[in-house]
Scaffold this motif. Structure first.
Motif, PDB file in Angstrom:
ATOM      1  N   LEU A  59       0.695  -1.377   0.020  1.00  0.00           N
ATOM      2  CA  LEU A  59       0.140  -0.077   0.044  1.00  0.00           C
ATOM      3  C   LEU A  59       0.954   1.340  -0.039  1.00  0.00           C
ATOM      4  O   LEU A  59       0.433   2.352  -0.284  1.00  0.00           O
ATOM      5  CB  LEU A  59      -1.053   0.156   1.188  1.00  0.00           C
ATOM      6  N   THR A  60       2.274   1.129   0.054  1.00  0.00           N
ATOM      7  CA  THR A  60       2.827   2.263   0.245  1.00  0.00           C
ATOM      8  C   THR A  60       4.188   2.124  -0.804  1.00  0.00           C
ATOM      9  O   THR A  60       5.056   3.154  -0.721  1.00  0.00           O
ATOM     10  CB  THR A  60       3.533   2.627   1.713  1.00  0.00           C
ATOM     11  N   HIS A  61       4.389   0.982  -1.030  1.00  0.00           N
ATOM     12  CA  HIS A  61       5.797   0.844  -2.093  1.00  0.00           C
ATOM     13  C   HIS A  61       5.330   0.303  -3.258  1.00  0.00           C
ATOM     14  O   HIS A  61       6.187  -0.421  -3.938  1.00  0.00           O
ATOM     15  CB  HIS A  61       6.597  -0.099  -1.299  1.00  0.00           C
ATOM     16  N   ALA A  62       4.062   0.564  -4.003  1.00  0.00           N
ATOM     17  CA  ALA A  62       3.877   0.015  -5.198  1.00  0.00           C
ATOM     18  C   ALA A  62       4.621   0.614  -6.337  1.00  0.00           C
ATOM     19  O   ALA A  62       5.269   1.803  -6.071  1.00  0.00           O
ATOM     20  CB  ALA A  62       2.446   0.744  -5.774  1.00  0.00           C
ATOM     21  N   GLY A  63       5.249  -0.009  -7.209  1.00  0.00           N
ATOM     22  CA  GLY A  63       6.263   0.155  -8.049  1.00  0.00           C
ATOM     23  C   GLY A  63       7.815   0.081  -7.856  1.00  0.00           C
ATOM     24  O   GLY A  63       8.544   0.460  -8.481  1.00  0.00           O
ATOM     25  N   ASP A  64       8.154  -0.501  -6.737  1.00  0.00           N
ATOM     26  CA  ASP A  64       9.248  -0.707  -6.034  1.00  0.00           C
ATOM     27  C   ASP A  64       9.932  -1.851  -6.894  1.00  0.00           C
ATOM     28  O   ASP A  64       9.295  -2.767  -7.389  1.00  0.00           O
ATOM     29  CB  ASP A  64       9.412  -0.973  -4.696  1.00  0.00           C
ATOM     30  N   PRO A  65      11.157  -1.933  -6.974  1.00  0.00           N
ATOM     31  CA  PRO A  65      11.979  -3.114  -7.767  1.00  0.00           C
ATOM     32  C   PRO A  65      11.416  -4.539  -7.108  1.00  0.00           C
ATOM     33  O   PRO A  65      11.387  -4.499  -5.776  1.00  0.00           O
ATOM     34  CB  PRO A  65      13.395  -2.774  -7.316  1.00  0.00           C
ATOM     35  N   ASN A  66      11.656  -5.459  -7.818  1.00  0.00           N
ATOM     36  CA  ASN A  66      11.247  -6.517  -7.336  1.00  0.00           C
ATOM     37  C   ASN A  66      12.306  -7.358  -6.667  1.00  0.00           C
ATOM     38  O   ASN A  66      13.466  -7.025  -6.753  1.00  0.00           O
ATOM     39  CB  ASN A  66      11.057  -7.722  -8.570  1.00  0.00           C
ATOM     40  N   THR A  67      12.020  -7.924  -5.486  1.00  0.00           N
ATOM     41  CA  THR A  67      13.016  -8.587  -4.512  1.00  0.00           C
ATOM     42  C   THR A  67      13.027  -9.980  -5.150  1.00  0.00           C
ATOM     43  O   THR A  67      12.239 -10.602  -5.963  1.00  0.00           O
ATOM     44  CB  THR A  67      12.412  -8.760  -3.017  1.00  0.00           C
ATOM     45  N   THR A  68      14.014 -10.684  -4.663  1.00  0.00           N
ATOM     46  CA  THR A  68      14.317 -12.129  -5.222  1.00  0.00           C
ATOM     47  C   THR A  68      13.173 -12.981  -5.040  1.00  0.00           C
ATOM     48  O   THR A  68      12.807 -13.803  -5.927  1.00  0.00           O
ATOM     49  CB  THR A  68      15.852 -12.723  -4.428  1.00  0.00           C
ATOM     50  N   LEU A  69      12.633 -12.947  -3.832  1.00  0.00           N
ATOM     51  CA  LEU A  69      11.569 -13.998  -3.403  1.00  0.00           C
ATOM     52  C   LEU A  69      10.294 -13.476  -4.190  1.00  0.00           C
ATOM     53  O   LEU A  69       9.496 -14.383  -4.735  1.00  0.00           O
ATOM     54  CB  LEU A  69      11.368 -13.560  -1.942  1.00  0.00           C
ATOM     55  N   GLN A  70       9.973 -12.190  -4.546  1.00  0.00           N
ATOM     56  CA  GLN A  70       8.833 -11.719  -5.421  1.00  0.00           C
ATOM     57  C   GLN A  70       9.033 -12.265  -6.715  1.00  0.00           C
ATOM     58  O   GLN A  70       8.017 -12.914  -7.171  1.00  0.00           O
ATOM     59  CB  GLN A  70       8.725 -10.566  -5.197  1.00  0.00           C
ATOM     60  N   GLY A  90     -10.379  -5.686   0.567  1.00  0.00           N
ATOM     61  CA  GLY A  90      -8.937  -5.449   0.386  1.00  0.00           C
ATOM     62  C   GLY A  90      -8.475  -4.864  -1.016  1.00  0.00           C
ATOM     63  O   GLY A  90      -7.560  -4.220  -1.144  1.00  0.00           O
ATOM     64  N   GLY A  91      -9.192  -5.550  -2.113  1.00  0.00           N
ATOM     65  CA  GLY A  91      -8.837  -5.426  -3.320  1.00  0.00           C
ATOM     66  C   GLY A  91      -8.881  -3.902  -3.575  1.00  0.00           C
ATOM     67  O   GLY A  91      -8.118  -3.252  -4.367  1.00  0.00           O
ATOM     68  N   ALA A  92     -10.062  -3.421  -3.190  1.00  0.00           N
ATOM     69  CA  ALA A  92     -10.158  -2.098  -3.552  1.00  0.00           C
ATOM     70  C   ALA A  92      -9.042  -0.988  -2.855  1.00  0.00           C
ATOM     71  O   ALA A  92      -8.766   0.023  -3.513  1.00  0.00           O
ATOM     72  CB  ALA A  92     -11.639  -1.602  -2.966  1.00  0.00           C
ATOM     73  N   TRP A  93      -8.707  -1.330  -1.736  1.00  0.00           N
ATOM     74  CA  TRP A  93      -7.398  -0.773  -1.078  1.00  0.00           C
ATOM     75  C   TRP A  93      -6.325  -0.782  -1.985  1.00  0.00           C
ATOM     76  O   TRP A  93      -5.648   0.001  -2.115  1.00  0.00           O
ATOM     77  CB  TRP A  93      -7.624  -1.378   0.292  1.00  0.00           C
ATOM     78  N   ILE A  94      -5.987  -1.947  -2.423  1.00  0.00           N
ATOM     79  CA  ILE A  94      -4.900  -2.206  -3.186  1.00  0.00           C
ATOM     80  C   ILE A  94      -4.885  -1.491  -4.426  1.00  0.00           C
ATOM     81  O   ILE A  94      -3.998  -0.892  -4.913  1.00  0.00           O
ATOM     82  CB  ILE A  94      -4.620  -3.819  -3.446  1.00  0.00           C
ATOM     83  N   MET A  95      -6.107  -1.466  -5.038  1.00  0.00           N
ATOM     84  CA  MET A  95      -6.322  -0.880  -6.370  1.00  0.00           C
ATOM     85  C   MET A  95      -6.176   0.641  -6.337  1.00  0.00           C
ATOM     86  O   MET A  95      -5.607   1.267  -7.352  1.00  0.00           O
ATOM     87  CB  MET A  95      -7.792  -1.279  -6.826  1.00  0.00           C
ATOM     88  N   HIS A  96      -6.567   1.187  -5.130  1.00  0.00           N
ATOM     89  CA  HIS A  96      -6.595   2.524  -5.086  1.00  0.00           C
ATOM     90  C   HIS A  96      -4.903   2.949  -4.672  1.00  0.00           C
ATOM     91  O   HIS A  96      -4.411   3.929  -5.334  1.00  0.00           O
ATOM     92  CB  HIS A  96      -7.063   3.159  -3.686  1.00  0.00           C
ATOM     93  N   SER A  97      -4.218   2.356  -3.983  1.00  0.00           N
ATOM     94  CA  SER A  97      -2.885   2.456  -3.928  1.00  0.00           C
ATOM     95  C   SER A  97      -1.909   2.405  -5.172  1.00  0.00           C
ATOM     96  O   SER A  97      -1.192   3.005  -5.496  1.00  0.00           O
ATOM     97  CB  SER A  97      -2.155   1.396  -2.863  1.00  0.00           C
ATOM     98  N   VAL A  98      -2.418   1.498  -5.903  1.00  0.00           N
ATOM     99  CA  VAL A  98      -1.688   1.370  -7.486  1.00  0.00           C
ATOM    100  C   VAL A  98      -2.102   2.465  -8.371  1.00  0.00           C
ATOM    101  O   VAL A  98      -1.066   2.982  -9.001  1.00  0.00           O
ATOM    102  CB  VAL A  98      -2.145  -0.141  -8.100  1.00  0.00           C
TER     103      VAL A  98
END
Length: 244
Positions: A62-73, A174-182
């Motif tokens: 919700l605060t780091h959308a667009g960050d570089p991918n981590t290895t696990l991700q 929860g999906g609406a919350w994620i969509m708003h942050s994106v």
């Protein structure tokens, strides 16, 4: 990129091999039985991993959308991309699903391909996968209960109502919350914003079906309960006039 392609191919081969193994052990059952066992395994594994990434390992979607991918991700994206390629191909071959489910798979494939190619934004896609897949094991369990003749029981009711509750709480709220942050993120590219919005619209389409199902099930339960109340007689006739 070569490493990512190898991981995706390895994931696809692994899911195909798992399906083949289930099919070999369940030859007396339909191919869908084996496919749903694979889907159940994927749902459990991916829900646990995506939940761990989103809630513990980070970063917070919700605060780091667009960050570089981590290895696990990146590894999880490869794992789930291989599965969705397998499942979409199976659904098309056997013509087993409607347009909403096919669209869900297609959007999932597109989203994971984009974040793997970009090397960023897996944070928000991982969150979408988590809220989308957390109800999947319950959906598969419901199918197995029906085909084993155990659906019309207390266990079947628990599965149905837990599925509805999780769908509303996580996939819709929860999906609406994620969509708003994106959508409001300055780092997420426009294509991914549109993809996340499309995924949410698909969830709303599923919601219409779920609301209709919940209404029918609740009404049926109420009628059954009312017919069993003391002093309420269940009509013995079939609704037609008696023969003369």
């Amino acid at each position: 990129m070569a490493s990512i392609i190898l991981q995706v191919v390895g994931s696809l081969v692994a899911w195909l091999s798992l399906y083949r193994g289930f099919w070999y052990r369940n030859k007396h059952r339909s191919p869908e039985w084996s496919c749903r066992l694979v889907t159940l395994m994927h749902g459990l594994i991916v829900t646990l991993l995506s939940g761990y990434i989103a809630l513990i390992d980070g970063p917070w979607p919700l605060t780091h959308a667009g960050d570089p991918n981590t290895t696990l991700q990146a590894w999880l994206m490869c794992l789930t991309l291989g599965y969705f390629i397998f499942d979409l191909s199976w659904c098309i071959y056997f013509n087993s699903e409607g347009i909403l489910m096919l669209l869900h798979h297609f959007l999932s494939i597109c989203g994971t391909v984009i974040v793997l190619a970009l090397g960023r934004s897996a944070t928000e896609v991982n969150a979408v996968i988590f809220v989308s897949e957390i109800t999947n094991p319950l959906l598969q369990l419901r199918w197995f209960l029906r085909h084993m003749g155990c659906y019309h029981s207390f266990m079947g009711d628990v599965v149905d109502y837990l599925f509805i509750a999780l769908f509303l709480a996580l996939r819709i709220v929860g999906g609406a919350w994620i969509m708003h942050s994106v959508v409001t993120s300055s780092q997420t590219i426009l294509v991914l914003k549109g993809g996340v919005l499309a995924m949410y619209l698909v969830s709303l389409g599923f919601l219409l079906n779920i609301v209709s199902f919940a209404r029918r099930k609740t009404l049926k339960k109420y009628c059954t309960w009312k017919s069993k109340r003391p002093g309420v007689e269940v009509p013995k006739s079939n609704g037609h006039l008696p023969a003369r």
